[in-house]
Design an enzyme around this catalytic site. Structure first.
Site, PDB file in Angstrom:
ATOM      1  N   ARG A  89       0.705  -0.907  -0.191  1.00 28.75           N
ATOM      2  CA  ARG A  89       0.029  -0.025   0.274  1.00 28.75           C
ATOM      3  C   ARG A  89       1.150   1.551  -0.302  1.00 28.75           C
ATOM      4  NH1 ARG A  89      -1.937   0.642   4.205  1.00 28.75           N
ATOM      5  NH2 ARG A  89      -1.464  -1.039   5.747  1.00 28.75           N
ATOM      6  N   TYR A 239      -1.290  -3.177  -6.706  1.00 27.73           N
ATOM      7  CA  TYR A 239      -1.179  -4.365  -5.470  1.00 27.73           C
ATOM      8  C   TYR A 239      -2.618  -3.546  -4.438  1.00 27.73           C
ATOM      9  CZ  TYR A 239      -0.700  -4.696  -0.382  1.00 27.73           C
ATOM     10  OH  TYR A 239      -0.566  -5.898   0.557  1.00 27.73           O
ATOM     11  N   GLY A 240      -2.532  -5.307  -3.754  1.00 29.86           N
ATOM     12  CA  GLY A 240      -4.008  -5.840  -3.167  1.00 29.86           C
ATOM     13  C   GLY A 240      -5.074  -4.296  -2.797  1.00 29.86           C
ATOM     14  N   GLY A 241      -4.180  -4.365  -1.306  1.00 27.37           N
ATOM     15  CA  GLY A 241      -4.794  -2.619  -0.506  1.00 27.37           C
ATOM     16  C   GLY A 241      -5.420  -1.467  -1.515  1.00 27.37           C
ATOM     17  N   LYS A 248      -9.486  -1.951   1.852  1.00 31.12           N
ATOM     18  CA  LYS A 248      -9.523  -1.365   2.417  1.00 31.12           C
ATOM     19  C   LYS A 248      -9.649   0.544   2.230  1.00 31.12           C
ATOM     20  CE  LYS A 248      -7.119  -3.135   5.778  1.00 31.12           C
ATOM     21  NZ  LYS A 248      -5.559  -3.858   5.848  1.00 31.12           N
ATOM     22  N   HIS A 268     -10.706  -2.362  11.578  1.00 30.51           N
ATOM     23  CA  HIS A 268      -9.839  -3.197  11.100  1.00 30.51           C
ATOM     24  C   HIS A 268      -9.362  -4.248  11.746  1.00 30.51           C
ATOM     25  CE1 HIS A 268      -5.260  -3.638   9.162  1.00 30.51           C
ATOM     26  NE2 HIS A 268      -5.875  -4.010   8.680  1.00 30.51           N
ATOM     27  N   SER A 290      -1.895  -2.893  10.290  1.00 30.42           N
ATOM     28  CA  SER A 290      -1.254  -4.051   8.922  1.00 30.42           C
ATOM     29  C   SER A 290       0.251  -5.429   9.875  1.00 30.42           C
ATOM     30  CB  SER A 290      -0.717  -3.693   7.726  1.00 30.42           C
ATOM     31  OG  SER A 290      -1.724  -2.799   7.429  1.00 30.42           O
ATOM     32  N   CYS A 292       0.310  -7.735  11.894  1.00 28.53           N
ATOM     33  CA  CYS A 292       0.601  -7.837  13.300  1.00 28.53           C
ATOM     34  C   CYS A 292      -0.050  -8.959  13.528  1.00 28.53           C
ATOM     35  CB  CYS A 292       0.062  -6.234  13.992  1.00 28.53           C
ATOM     36  SG  CYS A 292       1.203  -5.259  13.300  1.00 28.53           S
ATOM     37  N   GLY A 293      -0.402  -9.691  12.582  1.00 26.96           N
ATOM     38  CA  GLY A 293      -1.308 -10.845  13.561  1.00 26.96           C
ATOM     39  C   GLY A 293      -2.201 -11.220  13.461  1.00 26.96           C
ATOM     40  N   THR A 295      -4.470 -12.665  10.815  1.00 30.32           N
ATOM     41  CA  THR A 295      -4.951 -13.807  10.434  1.00 30.32           C
ATOM     42  C   THR A 295      -4.864 -14.931  10.663  1.00 30.32           C
ATOM     43  OG1 THR A 295      -4.582 -12.740   7.812  1.00 30.32           O
ATOM     44  CG2 THR A 295      -4.759 -15.131   8.298  1.00 30.32           C
ATOM     45  N   ASP A 315      -9.952  -9.635   8.683  1.00 31.19           N
ATOM     46  CA  ASP A 315      -9.239  -8.642   8.545  1.00 31.19           C
ATOM     47  C   ASP A 315     -10.216  -7.058   8.675  1.00 31.19           C
ATOM     48  OD1 ASP A 315      -6.540  -6.957   7.499  1.00 31.19           O
ATOM     49  OD2 ASP A 315      -7.791  -6.196   5.546  1.00 31.19           O
ATOM     50  N   ARG A 412       1.465 -11.984  -0.655  1.00 26.31           N
ATOM     51  CA  ARG A 412       0.163 -12.449   0.000  1.00 26.31           C
ATOM     52  C   ARG A 412       0.091 -13.250  -0.781  1.00 26.31           C
ATOM     53  NH1 ARG A 412      -2.071  -8.668   3.654  1.00 26.31           N
ATOM     54  NH2 ARG A 412       0.001  -7.098   4.576  1.00 26.31           N
ATOM     55  N   ARG A 443       2.699  -4.642  17.715  1.00 23.23           N
ATOM     56  CA  ARG A 443       4.143  -4.605  17.887  1.00 23.23           C
ATOM     57  C   ARG A 443       5.014  -3.290  18.872  1.00 23.23           C
ATOM     58  NH1 ARG A 443       6.595  -8.428  13.633  1.00 23.23           N
ATOM     59  NH2 ARG A 443       4.823  -8.791  12.756  1.00 23.23           N
ATOM     60  N   GLY A 538       0.005 -20.596  18.118  1.00 21.14           N
ATOM     61  CA  GLY A 538      -1.156 -21.250  19.120  1.00 21.14           C
ATOM     62  C   GLY A 538      -1.265 -20.977  20.821  1.00 21.14           C
ATOM     63  N   ASN A 540      -1.059 -18.351  22.102  1.00 18.48           N
ATOM     64  CA  ASN A 540      -2.543 -16.953  22.160  1.00 18.48           C
ATOM     65  C   ASN A 540      -3.373 -18.065  22.466  1.00 18.48           C
ATOM     66  OD1 ASN A 540      -0.272 -15.437  21.664  1.00 18.48           O
ATOM     67  ND2 ASN A 540      -0.279 -15.180  19.503  1.00 18.48           N
TER      68      ASN A 540
HETATM   69  P1  GTP Z   1      -2.154  -8.079   7.631  1.00 18.06           P
HETATM   70  O1  GTP Z   1      -3.117  -9.046   6.229  1.00 18.06           O
HETATM   71  O2  GTP Z   1      -1.355  -6.869   6.752  1.00 18.06           O
HETATM   72  O3  GTP Z   1      -3.745  -7.132   7.802  1.00 18.06           O
HETATM   73  O4  GTP Z   1      -1.861  -8.166   8.228  1.00 18.06           O
HETATM   74  P2  GTP Z   1      -2.171  -9.645  10.135  1.00 18.06           P
HETATM   75  O5  GTP Z   1      -2.336  -7.941  11.063  1.00 18.06           O
HETATM   76  O6  GTP Z   1      -3.388 -10.571   9.318  1.00 18.06           O
HETATM   77  O7  GTP Z   1      -0.684 -10.322  10.427  1.00 18.06           O
HETATM   78  P3  GTP Z   1      -0.975 -12.077  10.311  1.00 18.06           P
HETATM   79  O8  GTP Z   1      -1.281 -12.402  10.718  1.00 18.06           O
HETATM   80  O9  GTP Z   1      -0.781 -12.010   8.451  1.00 18.06           O
HETATM   81  O10 GTP Z   1       0.974 -11.419  10.643  1.00 18.06           O
HETATM   82  C1  GTP Z   1       2.305 -11.176  10.261  1.00 18.06           C
HETATM   83  C2  GTP Z   1       3.054 -11.362  10.835  1.00 18.06           C
HETATM   84  O11 GTP Z   1       2.972 -11.664  11.824  1.00 18.06           O
HETATM   85  C3  GTP Z   1       3.244 -12.894  10.247  1.00 18.06           C
HETATM   86  O12 GTP Z   1       4.993 -12.573   9.587  1.00 18.06           O
HETATM   87  C4  GTP Z   1       3.167 -13.839  11.695  1.00 18.06           C
HETATM   88  O13 GTP Z   1       4.622 -14.843  11.663  1.00 18.06           O
HETATM   89  C5  GTP Z   1       4.033 -12.877  12.067  1.00 18.06           C
HETATM   90  N1  GTP Z   1       3.010 -13.418  13.518  1.00 18.06           N
HETATM   91  C6  GTP Z   1       1.536 -13.409  14.125  1.00 18.06           C
HETATM   92  N2  GTP Z   1       1.377 -13.474  14.941  1.00 18.06           N
HETATM   93  C7  GTP Z   1       2.288 -13.550  16.149  1.00 18.06           C
HETATM   94  C8  GTP Z   1       3.101 -14.155  17.093  1.00 18.06           C
HETATM   95  O14 GTP Z   1       1.811 -14.518  17.897  1.00 18.06           O
HETATM   96  N3  GTP Z   1       4.117 -14.203  17.706  1.00 18.06           N
HETATM   97  C9  GTP Z   1       4.776 -13.903  16.399  1.00 18.06           C
HETATM   98  N4  GTP Z   1       6.352 -14.043  16.929  1.00 18.06           N
HETATM   99  N5  GTP Z   1       4.398 -13.177  15.489  1.00 18.06           N
HETATM  100  C10 GTP Z   1       2.933 -13.390  15.140  1.00 18.06           C
HETATM  101  C1  SPV Z   2      -3.045  -4.643   5.120  1.00 20.23           C
HETATM  102  O1  SPV Z   2      -2.413  -3.778   4.713  1.00 20.23           O
HETATM  103  O2  SPV Z   2      -3.450  -4.405   6.461  1.00 20.23           O
HETATM  104  C2  SPV Z   2      -3.620  -5.734   4.432  1.00 20.23           C
HETATM  105  C3  SPV Z   2      -3.625  -6.359   3.217  1.00 20.23           C
HETATM  106  O3  SPV Z   2      -4.464  -6.494   5.707  1.00 20.23           O
HETATM  107  S1  SPV Z   2      -3.582  -4.824   2.153  1.00 20.23           S
HETATM  108  O4  SPV Z   2      -5.303  -5.243   1.090  1.00 20.23           O
HETATM  109  O5  SPV Z   2      -3.035  -4.407   1.074  1.00 20.23           O
HETATM  110  O6  SPV Z   2      -4.110  -4.176   2.682  1.00 20.23           O
HETATM  111 MN    MN Z   3      -4.955  -5.626   7.453  1.00 17.76          MN
END
Ligand code: GTP
Ligand code: SPV
Ligand code: MN
Length: 628
Positions: A89, A239-241, A248, A268, A290, A292-293, A295, A315, A412, A443, A538, A540
């Site tokens: 983005r 690109y996606g976003g 978004k 979000h 984004s 930060c975990g 998914t 998301d 992605r 984070r 897991g 968490n």
């Molecule tokens: P967007 O799709 O951009 O909105 O991201 P998201 O918030 O869905 O993040 P996602 O779950 O894809 O995690 C992003 C990164 O964080 C990945 O590289 C994961 O491996 C890492 N991550 C996710 N959960 C954890 C966790 O509990 N601990 C650690 N250390 N890393 C994590």
């Molecule tokens: C984010 O960046 O928070 C995403 C990917 O989920 S995007 O679709 O590019 O916004």
């Molecule tokens: Mn997102």
């Protein structure tokens, strides 16, 4: 091989309609389309119906052209490498356009650059668009994509129509949203729809070299939103976003503004459910910035026996308080996951891997010589010596050169949510699911404990307002800086952020509203060797379990200066080796500086738009910290 010839039966101006019946479209759509067709001057128009044949035709075209490569290891799955300049983005080129500047952005203090949205005046934006849009689709096909965010026909859903000259975007929109000619029926009664125009900004004949068969125009990227007239225009990026406008642009920035006007929330957030060993199920929503975990949390595989997690969304959440019951009900307006690939594996997130083994598109990941996907994090699941072709086209053997990177850090996967092994059977319930807890997090390598519960609603909103996180590859920011990202919405809010925070605060005013408890989590605290103090993923579930028990009123929390924190031994840590004191400590010096910095940032960014209730919260936090 049979070539299909379409017979041209209709024209708009002198542009032929290749497929679909223009005249049968809802009147308000015809009017807008006719204008856009004239403006963008495509070679022809294709009105999508959402059918499988259509997807097949477009996919084959993209494979022939070389934009997509079939991954022979899986069913109906493809890999795509973009122009390396178009991978994330672009927040610096994202704008909100309103007549009144302060409808879009807050009254930041003098000399402070507002980072909670960017405003442009309608006349300046008109100039920018006049420079880009006329003839922007010359020589290309213009696709018309009718889509619904939320179940088609549900009162909570919203309809959009996206015009695009990118068939990658068409294929991705089919995964991420409900694309169907059914949509038109729901627009017949003059229903409002969100107008989405997208162009890669590369008319034919090309004046620039196209890299990787990925048309884009990085110098001229512009993503603009007109919340008053529910319109999005995106130019220059695939690109996606930036290009899947249902995501978004519509579901957060435009819908956020609609939600403000109508009294609900577009956030979000992931949505998930947790069922404990007694069979009691609770739903929670969680907002992290984004990458930060979200998914990962939404589909986690619990390491505690007897617990079940189910996913509703990963998301975006649309939520409203039910007028009758007062419950906060949430729907996931999307139908797919557009997830961060690197780091995803059968250990961290098996459900994501299992979701994307068919009908998926992988962007900027590596490819194995036997037609599979590969990215950083799959080392232990891929035999050493496997030949990898990286997203930049470099070939190497796995394990031979550790400096080689197969994938872009923001690579992605895009896959249908219905394929997720733990998708909730109510994930498309138009009435939504009742939310018991809302979690915010980011984070935070330093100072911030694993979990904090807010004292009350106002304090929870303060926790969300002071959210910060290390930057990630999801946007164009470079380096790892700790950035403020209130509510994980900094890049996605479509109106004045002060009004946004006040909107959240105002839900307390209606005594009928059952306000969920609010929490803050941090999976990313580091020890002195820069190792994570918490195993995450897991595990968490242990924190989620504590959170759910708190929503049941269990006496397992104690007061700290930053909020309620778990009493010692109240989180199940069986089988883990963690340094609890380090993980949970609230260092006075850190928080003393933090609250000063937070006040100065919020005051600088929001000025007089910072709600009074938040100022009071800041004062109270200062008091509590001084007493540590
Ligand atoms: P967007 O799709 O951009 O909105 O991201 P998201 O918030 O869905 O993040 P996602 O779950 O894809 O995690 C992003 C990164 O964080 C990945 O590289 C994961 O491996 C890492 N991550 C996710 N959960 C954890 C966790 O509990 N601990 C650690 N250390 N890393 C994590
Ligand atoms: C984010 O960046 O928070 C995403 C990917 O989920 S995007 O679709 O590019 O916004
Ligand atoms: Mn997102």
């Amino acid at each position: 091989f049979v070539e299909v010839h379409y017979i041209t039966i209709q024209q708009v101006g002198n542009v032929p309609i290749t497929k679909g019946d223009f005249q049968s479209l809802p009147h308000q759509v015809q009017t807008w389309l006719a204008q856009m067709i004239q403006l963008c001057a495509p070679r022809a128009v294709y009105i999508c119906d959402g059918s499988e044949e259509e997807a097949e035709m477009v996919t084959n075209k993209l494979v022939e052209r070389g934009t997509l490569t079939k991954l022979t290891k899986y069913e109906n799955s493809y890999i795509c490498w973009t122009d390396p300049r178009d991978v994330a983005r672009v927040e610096s080129k994202t704008f909100i356009v309103t007549n009144n500047k302060y409808a879009s952005i807050p009254h930041s203090r003098e000399g402070v650059k507002c980072v909670l949205g960017q405003w442009m005046s309608p006349s300046d934006m008109k100039q920018e668009l006049d420079d880009r849009l006329p003839g922007c689709m010359a020589g290309r096909m213009l696709y018309v994509i009718p889509f619904s965010m939320g179940p088609i026909g549900s009162p909570l859903s919203k309809i959009g129509v996206q015009i695009t000259d990118s068939n990658y975007v068409l294929l991705s929109m089919r995964i991420m949203t409900r694309v169907s000619s059914e949509i038109w029926k729901h627009l017949r009664h003059n229903e409002e729809f969100v107008k989405c125009l997208h162009s890669t900004g590369v008319p034919r004949p090309h004046t620039q070299k196209i890299i990787n068969n990925w048309p884009c125009n990085p110098e001229k990227i512009l993503i603009c939103h007109f919340p008053d007239i529910r319109k999005v225009i995106s130019y220059g990026s695939g690109y996606g976003g930036n290009s899947l406008l249902g995501k978004k642009c519509f579901a957060l920035r435009i819908a956020g503004r609609i939600a403000y006007d109508e009294g609900w929330l577009a956030e979000h957030m992931l949505i998930m459910s947790i069922t404990n060993p007694k069979g009691e199920e609770k739903f929670i929503a969680a907002a992290f910035p984004s990458a930060c975990g979200k998914t990962n949390l939404a589909m986690l595989t619990p390491t505690m026996p007897g617990y079940t997690v189910r996913c509703i969304g990963d998301d975006i959440a649309w939520m409203r308080f039910d007028k009758q019951t007062g419950e906060l009900r949430a729907i996931n307006p999307e139908t797919g996951f557009f997830g961060v690939a690197p780091g995803t594996n059968m250990k961290t997130n098996p459900n994501a891997i299992l979701t994307c083994l068919k009908n998926s598109i992988f962007t900027n990941v590596g490819e194995t010589a036997d037609g599979g996907f590969y990215w950083e994090g799959l080392e232990n699941e891929t035999p050493p010596g496997t030949e990898i072709i990286s997203w930049t086209g470099e070939r190497y053997k796995l394990g031979e050169d550790k400096t080689k990177k197969s994938s872009h850090p923001n690579a992605r996967f895009c896959c249908p949510a219905r394929q997720c092994p733990i998708i909730h059977d109510r994930w498309e319930d138009p009435a939504g699911v009742p939310i018991s807890a809302i979690i915010f997090g980011g984070r935070r390598p330093e100072g911030v404990p694993l979990v904090i519960e807010s004292f009350d609603w106002k304090h929870g909103i303060f926790l969300a307002s002071q959210l910060k996180s290390e930057t990630t590859a999801a946007a164009e920011h470079t380096g790892k800086q700790i950035m403020h990202d209130p509510f994980a919405m900094r890049p996605f809010v479509g109106y004045n952020f002060g009004h946004y925070i006040q909107h959240w605060l105002d839900f307390e005013k209606d005594p009928k509203n059952k306000l969920p408890k609010i929490f803050h989590v941090n999976w990313f605290r580091l020890d002195e060797n820069k190792k994570f103090l918490w195993p995450g993923f897991g595990d968490n579930i242990r924190v989620l379990d504590w959170i759910v028990r708190r929503t049941n009123g269990e006496d397992i929390a104690e007061i700290s200066s930053v909020g309620l924190i778990p009493k010692k031994d109240s989180i199940n840590l069986q089988g883990l080796i963690v340094d609890w004191d380090k993980l949970m400590s609230v260092p006075k010096d850190y928080w003393k500086d933090d609250i000063e910095e937070t006040l100065s940032w919020l005051d600088g960014q929001l000025g007089d738009d910072l709600p009074h209730d938040i100022r009071i919260q800041i004062e109270q936090q200062k008091q509590r910290i001084s007493q540590i």
